[in-house]
Design a protein around this motif. Structure first.
Motif, PDB file in Angstrom:
ATOM      1  N   MET A   1       0.827  -1.199   0.000  1.00  0.00           N
ATOM      2  CA  MET A   1       0.000   0.000   0.000  1.00  0.00           C
ATOM      3  C   MET A   1       0.867   1.256   0.000  1.00  0.00           C
ATOM      4  O   MET A   1       0.620   2.203  -0.749  1.00  0.00           O
ATOM      5  N   LEU A   2       1.903   1.257   0.830  1.00  0.00           N
ATOM      6  CA  LEU A   2       2.759   2.439   0.927  1.00  0.00           C
ATOM      7  C   LEU A   2       3.494   2.711  -0.378  1.00  0.00           C
ATOM      8  O   LEU A   2       3.574   3.843  -0.832  1.00  0.00           O
ATOM      9  N   LEU A   3       4.015   1.643  -0.981  1.00  0.00           N
ATOM     10  CA  LEU A   3       4.790   1.833  -2.210  1.00  0.00           C
ATOM     11  C   LEU A   3       3.886   2.133  -3.395  1.00  0.00           C
ATOM     12  O   LEU A   3       4.115   3.087  -4.137  1.00  0.00           O
ATOM     13  N   VAL A   4       2.864   1.308  -3.574  1.00  0.00           N
ATOM     14  CA  VAL A   4       2.101   1.363  -4.817  1.00  0.00           C
ATOM     15  C   VAL A   4       1.038   2.473  -4.797  1.00  0.00           C
ATOM     16  O   VAL A   4       0.908   3.221  -5.761  1.00  0.00           O
ATOM     17  N   ALA A   5       0.321   2.592  -3.691  1.00  0.00           N
ATOM     18  CA  ALA A   5      -0.735   3.617  -3.651  1.00  0.00           C
ATOM     19  C   ALA A   5      -0.166   4.944  -3.155  1.00  0.00           C
ATOM     20  O   ALA A   5      -0.199   5.950  -3.856  1.00  0.00           O
ATOM     21  N   PHE A   6       0.392   4.933  -1.955  1.00  0.00           N
ATOM     22  CA  PHE A   6       0.905   6.187  -1.392  1.00  0.00           C
ATOM     23  C   PHE A   6       2.115   6.687  -2.184  1.00  0.00           C
ATOM     24  O   PHE A   6       2.212   7.872  -2.507  1.00  0.00           O
ATOM     25  N   GLY A   7       3.025   5.784  -2.510  1.00  0.00           N
ATOM     26  CA  GLY A   7       4.260   6.166  -3.195  1.00  0.00           C
ATOM     27  C   GLY A   7       4.177   6.187  -4.709  1.00  0.00           C
ATOM     28  O   GLY A   7       5.143   6.538  -5.367  1.00  0.00           O
ATOM     29  N   GLN A   8       3.039   5.761  -5.264  1.00  0.00           N
ATOM     30  CA  GLN A   8       2.816   5.839  -6.719  1.00  0.00           C
ATOM     31  C   GLN A   8       3.891   5.101  -7.530  1.00  0.00           C
ATOM     32  O   GLN A   8       4.187   5.486  -8.661  1.00  0.00           O
ATOM     33  N   GLN A   9       4.474   4.060  -6.923  1.00  0.00           N
ATOM     34  CA  GLN A   9       5.612   3.370  -7.528  1.00  0.00           C
ATOM     35  C   GLN A   9       5.394   2.966  -8.980  1.00  0.00           C
ATOM     36  O   GLN A   9       6.226   3.220  -9.839  1.00  0.00           O
ATOM     37  N   LYS A  10       4.243   2.345  -9.240  1.00  0.00           N
ATOM     38  CA  LYS A  10       4.053   1.790 -10.581  1.00  0.00           C
ATOM     39  C   LYS A  10       3.700   2.854 -11.626  1.00  0.00           C
ATOM     40  O   LYS A  10       3.747   2.589 -12.822  1.00  0.00           O
ATOM     41  N   MET A  11       3.336   4.044 -11.158  1.00  0.00           N
ATOM     42  CA  MET A  11       3.023   5.107 -12.109  1.00  0.00           C
ATOM     43  C   MET A  11       4.254   5.495 -12.909  1.00  0.00           C
ATOM     44  O   MET A  11       4.164   5.933 -14.047  1.00  0.00           O
ATOM     45  N   PHE A  12       5.434   5.348 -12.280  1.00  0.00           N
ATOM     46  CA  PHE A  12       6.636   5.903 -12.895  1.00  0.00           C
ATOM     47  C   PHE A  12       7.191   5.089 -14.053  1.00  0.00           C
ATOM     48  O   PHE A  12       8.271   5.368 -14.554  1.00  0.00           O
ATOM     49  N   LYS A  13       6.400   4.120 -14.520  1.00  0.00           N
ATOM     50  CA  LYS A  13       6.773   3.441 -15.753  1.00  0.00           C
ATOM     51  C   LYS A  13       6.605   4.392 -16.939  1.00  0.00           C
ATOM     52  O   LYS A  13       7.212   4.205 -17.976  1.00  0.00           O
ATOM     53  N   LYS A  14       5.723   5.359 -16.763  1.00  0.00           N
ATOM     54  CA  LYS A  14       5.516   6.374 -17.807  1.00  0.00           C
ATOM     55  C   LYS A  14       5.783   7.720 -17.164  1.00  0.00           C
ATOM     56  O   LYS A  14       4.899   8.289 -16.515  1.00  0.00           O
TER      57      LYS A  14
END
Lengths: 263, 436
Positions: free
Chosen positions: B50-63
């Motif tokens: 949750m912290l990485l993917v939602a809060f930290g937006q980790q997967k958004m940075f593929k684009k």
């Protein structure tokens, strides 16, 4: 290698002599029946012999893991297959399995434990990488030195199980010029055969998936498309044939490339 | 006078709050129509996801470009809510810029920071509108995006732009009123972005300025409440559901398919194996696989409400890329539309499979996990597709003929192809021939 005989003992054979193998080589249906992929089975068997690995195969006792049935929705058939395979593997007290098929690998590793089958399962690329790292496998290079090779990620090895580096390290060990396709690793494009697609015609669209993928592979200018999965092998070979490039571009399994380059 | 505005404020806040709570209950009820699925294990890994993917937006940075613009809106949303706190207190107490006297010069710093973020949000929203409507980024123009979904996307961006403009107008009018020495307007110091509007507002009479300042204030706060209610009916619900959705992510290897325990028990008894821990009062098995939305797990239903229709899944789907009808995003949208319909007590006699999703769509899936990998908030369209394939195969025996042939081959020859099982080891003979 020619002076010694190449063996592919069955577990049953070893058991009759009171022996048991360290590693079970799970050949898979494609590795057993597909003419092209049998050559990969043979190449890997030669590597195992060369390395002096104490291995055996199930031979005629092996059976489909049930992967395509499960992915096409037939859970009953999958579980029937899985449970009888687990009974057999447990009867032979199998601990460690190596397989060249990412679909078998994924199913044996991730799905059999839910049904009571717990084994250490590794894909042949991971196995070969370990052998390379511990110095048992020595690559003479030669044929592929400086050659442009592109690696097609198998979904069931890559995204499904996070194995991206082992195949690439092996290719680099050939001193080959590893070129990546536009889509690779987590973004790799499927060959089009997974999820049971291998066993039926594709739905109506404007292109076949394997043609799209082959185009990406050919765009790299590589002379060899390296695969690590029987389905990918078939799909990419068909794609290359469709583009009439089979004279210039070869599709090979990583085990074949390694076997050809062994010292 | 202030007492009346305070009462109006409370009423104006209470109505949307009531409606939002009602709507949240409705959505929760719809999600709980799904089948049970245990996702309570490994809390540490779940918090991390949750912290990485939602809060930290980790997967958004593929684009990177949309990721940066999205980040501006996201941070703006989180931080500007602090300013909304002041709005709330002012509204309830009938004060004006409650915090200004207490924070001193820091108030100016804070307000400038909020304005800077508001500008970031504004620029991002305008860019997103251009991407959707002028550049027409391919993933926004797929067939499932026609009509309401496209309108929904644009509306959200326009509302956000209007809300940000209101902040600037309010601040600019306030600064002019301060300069004119009108009573009740605290010194905020110079606010860098809104002060560029001062030349326009200098032309206004003081009465009109007071009205403009108040109108912008009310527009912003009422707008936020209305937007919050709108969100619960929109794809924009991801701003809240992304958090639980990533917490309850699938933590297994992506390739692993969830076992059907009901089938395990049947297969075991067929094979004469002991069935472990047979449930005392055997639960009704119901259906194998999913024909309709309530046959799916609650997680799949939650995911359908979480999907913001960005289409990254569809843009990576090999079937969709080659012109097949399958679109993982459409699977999620259809699932949500169907469970909404069921929640409203409508659509009897219809089902998710057949009326919304066709067999042609699900049959085209290669189960390659490109969609699940691409989703910035870990939505799993493949789980829904698989459950439908299970329904078709086991309840309807309606799989494509060549799949049925493959099933038959596995049953009789123990391989998906029609080869004699006794030939399985023939490669060893070839090995011997070859080495001569």
């Amino acid at each position: 290698m020619s002076e010694t005989t190449i063996k592919a003992p069955t577990v049953a054979e070893l058991q009759s002599k009171g022996e048991s193998p360290e590693i079970l080589f799970w050949v898979g249906c494609a590795g057993s029946f597909d003419d092209r992929y049998k050559r990969v089975t043979i190449a890997f068997t030669k590597i195992l012999n060369h390395l002096g690995v104490n291995f055996a195969v199930l031979g005629p006792e092996e059976s489909c893991t049930g992967d395509p049935a499960r992915r096409a929705g037939n859970e009953f058939l999958f579980q029937m297959q899985a449970m009888s395979n687990i009974q057999l593997l447990d009867m032979y007290q199998v601990k460690k399995i190596v397989t060249a098929c990412p679909h078998c690998f994924n199913t044996l590793k991730n799905e059999y434990p839910d049904l009571g089958g717990n084994y250490e399962v590794i894909h042949h690329t991971t196995f070969l990488q370990e052998m390379l790292n511990n110095g048992r496998l020595k690559i003479a290079g030669g044929d592929y030195k400086g050659q442009k090779i592109t690696y097609h990620d198998s979904c069931y090895l890559g995204r499904a199980n996070g194995v991206y580096e082992a195949p690439r390290e092996l290719l680099k060990s050939l001193d080959a010029d590893l070129v990546e396709m536009k889509r690779c690793k987590t973004k790799g494009l499927c060959c089009g055969a997974g999820g049971g697609q291998m066993f039926k015609d594709a739905e109506k669209g404007n292109k076949e998936i394997n043609i799209a993928r082959t185009e990406e592979a050919l765009d790299t200018g590589a002379k060899v498309i390296a695969a690590a999965c029987p389905f990918c092998m078939t799909m990419m070979s068909d794609g290359v044939k469709n583009k009439e490039k089979e004279q210039d571009v070869k599709v090979k399994d990583i085990a074949e490339l390694i076997q050809e380059s062994m010292g | 006078m202030t007492l009346i505005t305070q009462v109006i404020f409370v009423v104006v806040m209470a109505i949307p709050t009531y409606l939002i709570v009602k709507r949240i209950r409705q959505i929760r009820g719809n999600i709980l129509r799904g089948k049970p699925l245990d996702r309570s294990d490994q809390p540490a890994a779940r918090w991390k996801s949750m912290l990485l993917v939602a809060f930290g937006q980790q997967k958004m940075f593929k684009k990177p470009i949309p990721a940066f613009l999205h980040l501006l809106i996201y941070v703006g949303f989180l931080v500007i809510n602090l300013e909304v706190m002041e709005f709330m207190i002012d509204g309830l107490l009938g004060t004006h810029r409650t915090f200004a006297p207490y924070l001193g010069s820091f108030y100016n710093v804070a307000m400038n920071f909020f304005e800077f973020l508001a500008l970031g949000v504004l620029i991002s929203c305008v860019t997103f509108l251009i991407r959707r409507n002028v550049i027409k980024v391919p993933r926004f123009t797929k067939p499932e995006m026609k009509g309401w979904p496209a309108m929904d996307g644009n509306l959200i961006l326009i509302i956000e732009i209007a809300l940000m403009m209101a902040i600037f107008k309010m601040n600019a009018a306030d600064q002019v009123l301060q300069a004119r020495g009108v009573e009740g307007y605290h010194d905020t110091g110079r606010l860098l972005i809104s002060s560029s509007l001062i030349p326009i507002f200098n032309l206004f009479g003081t009465g009109l300025l007071v009205f403009t300042e108040r109108a912008a204030w009310w527009f912003h706060i009422v707008g936020i409440m209305a937007f919050a209610l709108y969100v619960t009916y929109s794809k924009h619900l991801h701003i809240f559901l992304a958090f639980p959705n990533t917490y309850y992510s699938n933590l297994n290897a992506k390739g692993k398919i969830q076992n059907m325990d009901a089938v395990t028990n049947e297969v075991k008894s067929m094979l004469g194996l002991p069935v472990e821990a047979a449930p005392a009062n055997p639960e009704e098995i119901g259906r194998f696989g999913a024909k309709d939305a309530p046959d799916l797990s609650w997680k799949s239903l939650m995911e359908s409400y979480t999907c913001t229709e960005c289409g990254r899944c569809t843009a990576e789907c090999p079937a969709n890329l080659t012109g097949k009808t399958l679109s993982p995003r459409k699977i999620m949208m259809d699932t949500r539309d169907r469970i909404e319909e069921i929640g409203q007590g409508k659509g009897e006699g219809k089902s998710l499979l057949g009326d919304y999703i066709t067999k042609e769509e699900i049959n085209a899936c290669t189960s390659c996990n490109a969609c699940t990998e691409a989703c910035p908030i870990n939505i799993d369209p493949l789980a829904i597709i698989l459950e439908m394939k299970r329904y078709v195969a086991m309840e309807e025996s309606g799989s494509p003929a060549s799949w049925n042939a493959m099933f038959a081959n596995i049953e009789t020859n123990f391989a998906p192809w029609k080869f004699a099982p006794s030939d399985r080891f023939k490669w060893a003979e070839e090995l011997n021939n070859e080495k001569k």
